[in-house]
Design an enzyme around this catalytic site. Structure first.
Site, mmCIF file in Angstrom:
data_model
loop_
_atom_site.group_PDB
_atom_site.id
_atom_site.type_symbol
_atom_site.label_atom_id
_atom_site.label_comp_id
_atom_site.label_asym_id
_atom_site.label_seq_id
_atom_site.Cartn_x
_atom_site.Cartn_y
_atom_site.Cartn_z
ATOM 1 N N ASP A 289 0.863 -1.181 0.000
ATOM 2 C CA ASP A 289 0.000 0.000 0.000
ATOM 3 C C ASP A 289 0.907 1.242 0.000
ATOM 4 O O ASP A 289 2.139 1.147 0.111
ATOM 5 C CB ASP A 289 -0.967 -0.017 1.194
HETATM 6 C C1 NOJ Z 1 -4.048 4.002 0.195
HETATM 7 C C2 NOJ Z 1 -5.229 3.109 0.403
HETATM 8 O O1 NOJ Z 1 -5.100 2.413 1.620
HETATM 9 C C3 NOJ Z 1 -5.430 2.082 -0.700
HETATM 10 O O2 NOJ Z 1 -6.653 1.443 -0.517
HETATM 11 C C4 NOJ Z 1 -5.350 2.735 -2.045
HETATM 12 O O3 NOJ Z 1 -5.518 1.764 -3.047
HETATM 13 C C5 NOJ Z 1 -4.034 3.464 -2.198
HETATM 14 N N1 NOJ Z 1 -3.912 4.465 -1.158
HETATM 15 C C6 NOJ Z 1 -3.877 4.106 -3.583
HETATM 16 O O4 NOJ Z 1 -4.749 5.152 -3.744
#
Ligand code: NOJ
Length: 767
Positions: A289
């Site tokens: 993430d």
């Molecule tokens: C952080 C989030 O936790 C995740 O769900 C998301 O896909 C990413 N950012 C990218 O935007």
């Protein structure tokens, strides 16, 4: 060090042995000599480049960072993928630079959070789960993939399959709620929808199932906080939908930000390399993430960026989302420990394999078709699907005196509440390319459908402001009926949107009390992305419709439901608590030695100041008609633990005046086992549409493996003994029960909740 790590992983894998799915075994057999040849030509820097995901912009300003310096990085082979990019034309140009101007010409992967629609925005995922209709979830994902791929995208960060039992966690809105069986069906359906039958087709994209493994168990519902769950809960509950996604062939996963039992997931080799890859045999693309690799330092398990890079690679994280830890620090880690090179090669191979599966080596431009982009995005067909799915997602929580549906010739309606006129909120927290101007609000739809509507916003949904109350009360007093939109706007739920209170935000409760005091019939339309604690609304409103955040067709879907053109058939995917302090209040809790007793004078597992039940139970949802359940028939009273299966049949009749959908729910209980088992667990369901008076016969087929548990010594086990099966309209509305026996004992292979119970529907006796 690495060799020791791998040996340890393999040893654990042998003990726990979750059987790899059949597709994974086939994949393993494929030897791709082209990729071998390509790998052999790559420099260390080029290899690392493939593991780097950079942002092409921010989620609300896509492509904004794709300037000359960024393009030079692409030319030098320093980037494998971009996120927050879109558009057939700009992405074709970006791809051209990668393919034609970099040394090896390796295409880029373009990705975005297309979570519940690209431009055609569907209900938020929690709402879609309330449809209890996996076909609807699949249909939405197919459409989202068609639109996203037309805009040049290859990869979405969805489905989000985190089980959420604490509605204080704002990200409950992004998933399918509290139950691992319902969550598994929704997960698999969306993977199928995004990926279609062939990833190399131009209108399919890869699903990035997230956030592996127990992100939803964040302590206290505080986003990013650690999960402290035991192995059994982890396996049976939190990992089950991930396993279902693997079975459906998800080509990628994203790791969670948080730690499980003290080990941050992005550096958790036991969870990722051992469980996900070795045990499950999953060999796809694993992405961290956002900055999660770097955050291994803040978690306190890496002392430097180099350390963080090593930990993530050892855990088998293939791609680093935006932290640039792989880009800047992995090389040093590898130079210090050349033993990491085979792990690097594995990761690079998985990235290249993914690009190959998408057909990018054959035709890197097939996703960049401007004519297709103009044709498919927000087409009438897609808008119609958004409306149908929105209608299916609405849950009727209460309907006293059948105040709903409203008569077609209803007189003056006072429509109150800022949310009724808030287009942006209906798009939810992940709106991809959704636009407020595409949304038909409740206000617009009601004014179009009914000639006498008076609107008053009442209060702001957040601010400490009651100035509009007198106007709202006057509107109610001058009307024959009040429709009151209450709840949370889009920015109260989603990432980093945890709340310590589940009550109506702002001064909405006062607005409600003031309108209830007018004595006019009061229909509450409850919006938002989480279960709220609304005992006073449940008590005093005549009707309550839970409408979540329904996407671009929110207004028409709600109005069709208010007037009975659409009969609500949704059911709650998460329990609604009576008070914040009652959470978690999930239906599938363990029994206690002193089970909760309504009598507060007894010492039992309850709060002294609340009834023992939730406000609305998991699976609850009313209809404008009623349903009768006939007798259960099982084809066998006893089945062997190994390879047994049984069929359960039950007739369901629409005994009311109008057509309606019922979600027939099948629960199980294992009353005596080697470990304490939940008081009930969902094991099957089927949404069925019935005309007034019509009877259908529903058949569910269960395999003995679906009764397995995660044993005290580890591993799945089907144990001998009784199993109680229960069928009903909600977890607190069981209509029929039957007991069967399992004989013998055997090892199971995967989480039982991840296994689909097949069901059929056939015509019964006509009226
Ligand atoms: C952080 C989030 O936790 C995740 O769900 C998301 O896909 C990413 N950012 C990218 O935007």
């Amino acid at each position: 060090m690495i060799r020791t790590l791998l040996a340890a992983c393999l040893a654990v894998a042998t003990v726990l042995a979750d059987t790899p799915p059949a597709w994974a075994q086939d994949e393993a057999a494929v030897q791709d000599t082209d990729i071998d040849a390509l790998l052999a030509r790559m420099t260390l820097d080029e290899k690392i480049g493939q593991l780097v995901q950079r942002m092409g912009g921010r989620s609300k300003s896509l492509n904004s960072r794709l300037g000359p310096e960024e393009l030079d990085k692409v030319r030098r082979g320093e980037v494998g993928s971009y996120l927050h990019v879109a558009g057939a034309e700009p992405l074709r140009e970006l791809q051209r630079v990668a393919v034609e101007e970099s040394r090896l010409g390796i295409p880029l992967l373009f990705s975005m959070d297309v979570v519940h629609g690209y431009r055609t925005i569907f209900p938020v995922p929690l709402a879609m789960a309330a449809s209890w209709d996996p076909d609807a979830a699949e249909r939405h994902a197919r459409i989202a993939a068609r639109e996203a791929s037309a805009a040049g995208l290859h990869w979405t960060f969805a489905p989000m399959v985190d089980i959420a039992r604490d509605p204080r966690w704002g990200r409950i809105v992004e998933g399918a709620g509290e139950d691992p069986y319902l969550g598994s069906r929704m997960a698999a359906a969306q993977v199928r929808g995004f990926q279609g039958d062939d990833l190399a087709e131009a209108d399919t994209i890869i699903a990035g199932t997230k956030h592996f493994g127990a992100y939803g168990a964040a302590e206290g519902g505080r986003d990013y906080a650690g999960a402290d769950v035991g192995e059994r809960t982890l396996r049976e509950t939190y990992l089950a939908p991930f396993r279902a996604a693997a079975e459906a062939g998800t080509a990628s996963y994203m790791t969670a930000f948080n730690a499980v039992d003290g080990v941050p997931t992005t550096g958790n080799a036991a969870l990722l390399r051992t469980t996900l890859r070795e045990e499950w045999g999953w060999n796809g693309l694993l992405l961290s993430d956002w900055r999660a690799v770097e955050e291994l330092m803040a978690h306190g398990v890496a002392g430097s960026r180099e350390d963080a890079a090593r930990l993530a690679l050892e855990a088998s994280v293939d791609m680093d989302m935006v932290a640039d830890v792989y880009a800047l620090d992995l090389k040093r880690a590898i130079e210090t420990d050349p033993g990491l090179i085979p792990l690097l090669d594995q990761a690079v191979r998985r990235v290249l394999e993914t690009k190959r599966k998408l057909g990018l080596f054959e035709d890197p431009y097939q996703y960049h078709d401007i004519a297709r982009e103009a044709e498919v995005i927000l087409s009438d067909l897609h808008r119609r699907a958004a409306r149908e799915i929105a209608q299916e997602s609405i849950v009727l929580l209460k309907n006293e005196g059948n105040v709903l549906p409203l008569a077609k010739d209803a007189k003056r309606i006072a429509l109150v509440g800022a949310l009724a006129d808030d287009a942006l909120s209906q798009l939810g927290s992940w709106r991809a390319q959704g636009r407020a101007e595409d949304v038909v609000t409740l206000r617009a739809a009601l004014e179009a459908a009914h000639s006498d509507v008076v609107f008053a916003s009442g209060t702001d949904t957040r601010a400490d402001d009651v100035q509009g109350l007198p106007e709202a009360v006057a509107a109610a007093e001058g009307a024959d009926l009040v429709v009151l939109a209450l709840g949370e706007d889009f920015d109260w739920s989603g990432e980093a949107r945890s709340r310590s209170s589940l009550e109506l935000p702002g001064r909405q409760r006062e607005l409600f009390e003031a309108l209830a005091a007018t004595g006019k019939p009061l229909v509450v339309v409850l919006m938002g992305g989480r279960p709220l604690a609304i005992p006073e609304v449940a008590e005093r409103a005549d009707a309550v419709l839970q409408t979540w955040l329904l996407g671009i067709e929110a207004g028409p879907a709600i109005v069709a439901t208010l007037f009975g053109e659409s009969n609500p058939g949704g059911k709650l995917p998460a329990s609604f608590p009576r008070a914040t302090g009652q959470v978690p209040v999930n239906y599938d809790h363990l029994p206690s030695g002193r089970p909760a007793d309504p009598d507060p004078s007894k010492d039992t597992a309850r709060y002294m100041d609340q009834p023992i039940t939730p406000l609305y139970a998991f699976g609850h949802g009313l209809s404008y008609t009623s349903f009768d359940y006939g007798e259960i028939v099982v084809d066998k009273n006893e089945i062997p633990a190994a390879g047994g299966s049984l069929t359960l049949t039950i007739p369901v009749t629409n005994s009311g005046p109008v057509r309606g959908d019922e979600v027939v729910q099948l629960y199980m209980r294992d009353p005596v086992a080697s470990v304490s088992r939940p008081v009930m667990q969902l094991r099957g369901f089927r949404r069925v549409g019935l005309r007034a008076g019509e009877t259908n016969i529903l058949t569910f087929t269960l395999e003995s493996e679906q009764f397995a548990l995660w044993a005290a010594e580890g591993g799945w086990k089907v144990e001998p003994g009784e199993i109680e099966l229960m069928v009903g309209a909600a977890s607190d509305d069981i209509r029929q029960r039957v007991t069967v026996r399992i004989s013998g004992e055997t090892a199971g292979t995967i989480a039982p909740a991840a296994i689909e119970t097949l069901s059929t529907v056939s015509a019964g006796v006509e009226p």
